[in-house]
Design a protein around this motif. Sequence first.
Motif, mmCIF file in Angstrom:
data_model
loop_
_atom_site.group_PDB
_atom_site.id
_atom_site.type_symbol
_atom_site.label_atom_id
_atom_site.label_comp_id
_atom_site.label_asym_id
_atom_site.label_seq_id
_atom_site.Cartn_x
_atom_site.Cartn_y
_atom_site.Cartn_z
ATOM 1 N N ARG A 68 0.828 -1.205 0.000
ATOM 2 C CA ARG A 68 0.000 0.000 0.000
ATOM 3 C C ARG A 68 0.867 1.261 0.000
ATOM 4 N NH1 ARG A 68 -3.468 -2.844 -1.666
ATOM 5 N NH2 ARG A 68 -5.189 -3.676 -0.460
ATOM 6 N N GLU A 71 1.885 1.887 -3.433
ATOM 7 C CA GLU A 71 0.756 2.435 -4.195
ATOM 8 C C GLU A 71 0.569 3.914 -3.878
ATOM 9 O OE1 GLU A 71 -2.526 -0.096 -3.156
ATOM 10 O OE2 GLU A 71 -1.649 -1.834 -4.161
ATOM 11 N N GLN A 93 -9.108 0.130 -1.962
ATOM 12 C CA GLN A 93 -8.332 -0.353 -0.815
ATOM 13 C C GLN A 93 -7.299 0.688 -0.383
ATOM 14 O OE1 GLN A 93 -8.698 -2.045 -3.700
ATOM 15 N NE2 GLN A 93 -9.608 -4.018 -3.235
ATOM 16 N N LEU A 94 -6.695 1.375 -1.362
ATOM 17 C CA LEU A 94 -5.714 2.398 -1.023
ATOM 18 C C LEU A 94 -6.377 3.548 -0.278
ATOM 19 C CD1 LEU A 94 -2.822 3.469 -1.099
ATOM 20 C CD2 LEU A 94 -3.359 4.493 -3.333
ATOM 21 N N TRP A 97 -6.944 2.447 3.231
ATOM 22 C CA TRP A 97 -5.654 2.321 3.915
ATOM 23 C C TRP A 97 -5.096 3.689 4.294
ATOM 24 C CZ3 TRP A 97 -0.604 3.834 2.870
ATOM 25 C CH2 TRP A 97 0.396 3.218 3.624
#
Length: 130
Positions: A68, A71, A93-94, A97
Amino acid sequence: AYQADKGDCNVPQRWPENPQLGTWVHQQRTEKRKFDRSERARITPERIERLDGIGFEWHPVANLWDQRFGELQAYQADKGHCNVPRQWRDNPQLGVWVNNQRVEKRKFDQSKRAKIRPEHVGRLDGIGFE
């Protein structure tokens, strides 16, 4: 079969499709931690080597944090900032996160109990994360 289908060896501990496999993977990680601490363990160096050979992830949570973070670095390089929207369609998801890191970093910066490691705070600070 899991690796061929999913592309990794990160079988969830409670994987409904094959609960026994999830339990077995969890047990291998537990035994490897014992082995690494020189405690009595039921895993052999040969098994560790074989699992390493197929790309077995011994520390999936730590590896996910690094993934992550990478990313986020790519996002920052593209957009010029680290303000990923919480519900970013390109990588939901990023967004989640980043929001979690922001909450935990704020606690850490305020000397409150936080679920973020000091080295992760340093890495986030290093890229201008706010």
